[in-house]
Scaffold this motif. Structure first.
Motif, PDB file in Angstrom:
ATOM      1  N   ASP A  87       0.860  -1.177   0.000  1.00 51.79           N
ATOM      2  CA  ASP A  87       0.000   0.000   0.000  1.00 51.79           C
ATOM      3  C   ASP A  87       0.899   1.231   0.000  1.00 51.79           C
ATOM      4  OD1 ASP A  87      -1.775   2.065   0.468  1.00 51.79           O
ATOM      5  OD2 ASP A  87      -2.966   0.954   1.931  1.00 51.79           O
ATOM      6  N   ALA A  88       1.287   1.671  -1.201  1.00 52.42           N
ATOM      7  CA  ALA A  88       2.242   2.769  -1.320  1.00 52.42           C
ATOM      8  C   ALA A  88       1.710   4.058  -0.693  1.00 52.42           C
ATOM      9  CB  ALA A  88       2.586   3.001  -2.788  1.00 52.42           C
ATOM     10  N   ALA A  89       0.401   4.280  -0.785  1.00 52.65           N
ATOM     11  CA  ALA A  89      -0.171   5.501  -0.221  1.00 52.65           C
ATOM     12  C   ALA A  89      -0.052   5.499   1.299  1.00 52.65           C
ATOM     13  CB  ALA A  89      -1.630   5.638  -0.640  1.00 52.65           C
ATOM     14  N   ALA A  90      -0.317   4.357   1.930  1.00 53.53           N
ATOM     15  CA  ALA A  90      -0.223   4.271   3.389  1.00 53.53           C
ATOM     16  C   ALA A  90       1.225   4.424   3.851  1.00 53.53           C
ATOM     17  CB  ALA A  90      -0.799   2.943   3.868  1.00 53.53           C
ATOM     18  N   ILE A  91       2.156   3.817   3.117  1.00 48.55           N
ATOM     19  CA  ILE A  91       3.570   3.946   3.487  1.00 48.55           C
ATOM     20  C   ILE A  91       4.032   5.382   3.285  1.00 48.55           C
ATOM     21  CG2 ILE A  91       5.906   3.273   2.784  1.00 48.55           C
ATOM     22  CD1 ILE A  91       4.737   0.452   2.309  1.00 48.55           C
ATOM     23  N   GLY A  92       3.579   6.021   2.201  1.00 50.74           N
ATOM     24  CA  GLY A  92       3.915   7.424   1.985  1.00 50.74           C
ATOM     25  C   GLY A  92       3.375   8.314   3.076  1.00 50.74           C
TER      26      GLY A  92
END
Length: 331
Positions: free
Chosen positions: A156-161
């Motif tokens: 989940d790139a958005a959550a990690i970002g």
């Protein structure tokens, strides 16, 4: 089974090739689906001197000359660890249950005792032949670790970002490759002591103080092996100290996988979410800057609940368990 066991004081190309054949066959059999290290990575691991330790290597052959097993004994030489040795032992799956593992184990244990060691540690994967082999010897299981993996194509790139972008008043992030910058190396050495309270299951690991010299020496070993050591650190704005850090290693031929090493927060800076912040930032950095890397793998002691929760929250999923075994050499 009649065997010939060679101590490899200066391994030849042919001996290294045979060593790799055993290792690749064992890993391919016991951990199907996992990438096997390249020959170049294995040769670099064997040939590059480690900081503050030395290795003894043995290669076992049967009467036909086929390589059937390997053993690598690491003898720690720095003050605080001269009692300790660690062992990596592999048997070719086509030649198991014929005595090669037992012979190599006996050879390595005898060498450790002769060198004055009192403890020998080794690791094996739960449910593999190596696990069953050690369980029937005098080794004691002392620490269970769960390995977790984060795949970039499913994270989940958005959550990690969002985790990497969270504000942490009073702190800033610094990152570097290889040796810590001169301006931070002393503070980083102090922060490395924060790993002293990580769960060890009672392993007789000893205690080694971290210094700037030790930080540099360890980083230089990674460089000599062709590996990339990447560090992300949280810096206290109040006094410029290193409040925490996380380290990751990209092997020379990663096969797409990077290995997460230590993550620690200095005790007086805990409770501010720095561990999650640093790890999320590391994931972002590697995913964006290391196109050959497709996944990160890490391990945690099962009772390290805080770090387990951080990794789970960032999307790491369990893939296997390993056990650290310990053998007393004084009994």
């Amino acid at each position: 089974m009649p065997l010939h066991i060679d101590l490899l004081t200066d391994p030849t190309g042919a001996q290294l090739h045979d060593w790799y054949q055993v290792l690749a066959a064992a890993l391919g059999h016991d951990l199907p689906g996992d990438p096997v290290p390249s020959p170049e990575d294995v040769y670099a691991q064997l040939a590059t001197p480690s900081a503050y330790s030395r290795k003894l290597l043995w290669l076992a052959r049967n009467t036909a000359g086929a390589p059937v097993g390997t053993a690598a004994l690491r003898l720690f030489d720095e003050p605080g660890r001269t009692h300790l040795a660690s062992l990596e032992l592999y048997s070719h799956p086509a030649h198991r249950r014929l005595g090669a593992g037992s012979r190599l184990l006996g050879t390595a244990v005898g060498a450790a005792r002769d060198d004055g060691r009192r403890s020998l540690i080794t690791r094996t994967t739960v449910g593999t032949p190596g696990d069953r082999f050690l369980a029937t010897r005098a080794f004691t299981p002392v620490l269970k670790l769960t390995w977790r993996r984060l795949r970039f194509d499913s994270m989940d790139a958005a959550a990690i970002g969002a985790a990497a972008a969270e504000p942490h008043p009073g702190y800033r992030l610094e990152s570097w490759e290889g040796v810590a910058p001169d301006a931070l190396v002393d503070a980083f050495a102090l922060a490395r002591q924060s790993m002293d309270d990580m769960p060890t299951g009672g392993m007789d690991l000893g205690h080694v103080p971290w210094t700037a010299e030790r930080v540099r020496s360890v980083a230089e070993v990674f460089a000599k092996r062709g590996e990339q050591l990447i560090t992300v650190a949280a810096i206290s704005e109040a006094d410029g100290s290193v409040a925490g850090y996380t380290e990751l290693v990209v092997p020379a031929d990663s096969g797409g996988r990077a290995l997460q090493h230590d993550t620690a927060v200095v005790p007086r800076h805990r409770g501010h979410g720095l561990g999650r912040w640093m790890k999320a930032s590391m994931i972002q950095r590697v995913a964006a800057g290391q196109p050959a890397v497709t996944e990160i793998e890490t391990d945690n002691a099962d009772d390290n609940r805080h770090m387990v929760a951080i990794n789970a929250g960032l999307g790491f999923v369990p893939v296997r368990q390993t056990v650290e075994y310990q053998l007393s050499l004084t009994e």
